[in-house]
Design a protein around this motif. Structure first.
Motif, PDB file in Angstrom:
ATOM      1  N   THR A 157       5.289  20.174  54.907  1.00  0.00           N
ATOM      2  CA  THR A 157       5.472  18.908  54.214  1.00  0.00           C
ATOM      3  C   THR A 157       5.078  17.746  55.114  1.00  0.00           C
ATOM      4  O   THR A 157       4.829  17.913  56.314  1.00  0.00           O
ATOM      5  CB  THR A 157       6.938  18.721  53.787  1.00  0.00           C
ATOM      6  OG1 THR A 157       7.743  18.554  54.976  1.00  0.00           O
ATOM      7  CG2 THR A 157       7.446  19.918  52.994  1.00  0.00           C
ATOM      8  N   SER A 176      -0.300  21.363  50.383  1.00  0.00           N
ATOM      9  CA  SER A 176      -0.582  20.712  49.099  1.00  0.00           C
ATOM     10  C   SER A 176       0.293  19.498  48.834  1.00  0.00           C
ATOM     11  O   SER A 176       0.245  18.944  47.738  1.00  0.00           O
ATOM     12  CB  SER A 176      -0.414  21.725  47.961  1.00  0.00           C
ATOM     13  OG  SER A 176       0.896  22.267  47.964  1.00  0.00           O
ATOM     14  N   TRP A 177       1.092  19.075  49.832  1.00  0.00           N
ATOM     15  CA  TRP A 177       2.029  17.988  49.554  1.00  0.00           C
ATOM     16  C   TRP A 177       1.328  16.674  49.208  1.00  0.00           C
ATOM     17  O   TRP A 177       1.883  15.826  48.528  1.00  0.00           O
ATOM     18  CB  TRP A 177       2.970  17.787  50.742  1.00  0.00           C
ATOM     19  CG  TRP A 177       2.334  17.143  51.946  1.00  0.00           C
ATOM     20  CD1 TRP A 177       2.255  15.814  52.214  1.00  0.00           C
ATOM     21  CD2 TRP A 177       1.677  17.815  53.023  1.00  0.00           C
ATOM     22  NE1 TRP A 177       1.581  15.615  53.400  1.00  0.00           N
ATOM     23  CE2 TRP A 177       1.217  16.820  53.925  1.00  0.00           C
ATOM     24  CE3 TRP A 177       1.436  19.151  53.328  1.00  0.00           C
ATOM     25  CZ2 TRP A 177       0.539  17.126  55.106  1.00  0.00           C
ATOM     26  CZ3 TRP A 177       0.758  19.461  54.493  1.00  0.00           C
ATOM     27  CH2 TRP A 177       0.319  18.463  55.369  1.00  0.00           C
ATOM     28  N   ASP A 180      -0.020  15.691  44.643  1.00  0.00           N
ATOM     29  CA  ASP A 180       1.123  15.895  43.750  1.00  0.00           C
ATOM     30  C   ASP A 180       0.620  16.238  42.347  1.00  0.00           C
ATOM     31  O   ASP A 180      -0.086  15.436  41.727  1.00  0.00           O
ATOM     32  CB  ASP A 180       1.958  14.606  43.714  1.00  0.00           C
ATOM     33  CG  ASP A 180       3.257  14.761  42.944  1.00  0.00           C
ATOM     34  OD1 ASP A 180       3.289  15.533  41.962  1.00  0.00           O
ATOM     35  OD2 ASP A 180       4.245  14.107  43.308  1.00  0.00           O
ATOM     36  N   VAL A 192      -2.366   9.082  44.431  1.00  0.00           N
ATOM     37  CA  VAL A 192      -2.818  10.245  45.209  1.00  0.00           C
ATOM     38  C   VAL A 192      -3.529   9.773  46.471  1.00  0.00           C
ATOM     39  O   VAL A 192      -3.292  10.295  47.566  1.00  0.00           O
ATOM     40  CB  VAL A 192      -3.746  11.147  44.367  1.00  0.00           C
ATOM     41  CG1 VAL A 192      -4.350  12.255  45.230  1.00  0.00           C
ATOM     42  CG2 VAL A 192      -2.982  11.758  43.195  1.00  0.00           C
ATOM     43  N   ALA A 195      -1.096   8.646  49.034  1.00  0.00           N
ATOM     44  CA  ALA A 195      -0.426   9.773  49.685  1.00  0.00           C
ATOM     45  C   ALA A 195      -1.339  10.398  50.739  1.00  0.00           C
ATOM     46  O   ALA A 195      -0.882  10.777  51.826  1.00  0.00           O
ATOM     47  CB  ALA A 195      -0.021  10.818  48.641  1.00  0.00           C
TER      48      ALA A 195
END
Length: 208
Positions: A157, A176-177, A180, A192, A195
């Motif tokens: 994470t 893959s955190w 989302d 995205v 992030a």
């Protein structure tokens, strides 16, 4: 260390792509580039994985696109033909390794047997799922014995990634955190991208 592996070691944070559809490929590519992580580890165990890899590698040559979760030689061959520049495999299959080496494609299979890795001429392995395989203690042990480096994966994470990357034997981590699935489904690509950018900025706080 080959050119692609060196580049991945520079980028360090490798987004794992599992929840993006083919129709969203351009939005994904733009988010990766503008977010500062021009790399994608695309799972080959999803319905759209191979086609997503093909389109992304074609539309965004500046992105290092790889085939992730590759489990057979056939999947590896298909991914390479689609433009994969690296293969991440949760298995240690000599046929996959030989194919990648013959094609000049970086390959990161998973094993805890350092002798096998050395016999296949590998210097960098995948390590997935990292904690179930023994975590950083297992990585340190294998690195000390065989001089190996690792790409960490498995339930990583934003909060934990730098604890792995701080280890001198871990050159990169994939997870893959950043992507989302809720944001992807809602087409919230600005979020995205934020992030992805937030993850990229973690390099500023990383102490190796």
């Amino acid at each position: 260390m080959d050119t692609i592996t060196k580049r991945l070691a520079q980028i360090m944070y490798i987004p794992m792509i599992k929840s993006v559809g083919v129709q969203q490929v351009d939005s994904l590519g733009t988010a990766l580039v503008e977010g500062g992580l021009p790399v994608a580890n695309i799972s080959q165990q999803t319905d759209d994985g191979l086609e997503l890899l093909r389109i992304l590698s074609s539309h965004f040559p500046e992105i290092i696109v790889g085939g992730g979760n590759v489990q057979t030689e056939g999947e590896a061959r298909n991914a390479i033909e689609a433009g994969a520049r690296f293969i991440f495999s949760p298995v240690f299959d000599p046929a996959i390794i030989e194919l990648c080496q013959m094609q000049g494609v970086a390959v990161y299979p998973v094993t805890k047997d350092g002798i096998l890795a050395v016999e296949e001429g590998l210097k960098v392995l995948g390590f997935y799922p990292i904690e179930k395989l023994g975590g950083l203690a297992a990585i340190d042990h294998m690195a000390d014995l065989f001089g190996l480096k690792f790409i960490a994966a498995g339930s990583i994470t934003e909060q934990t990634v730098n604890s792995y990357l701080a280890n001198r034997h871990v050159i990169a981590a994939t997870g893959s955190w950043m992507i989302d699935p809720v944001l992807v489904a809602a087409e919230q690509w600005a979020q995205v991208k934020l992030a992805i950018r937030k993850t990229a900025s973690l390099a500023q706080t990383l102490v190796r």
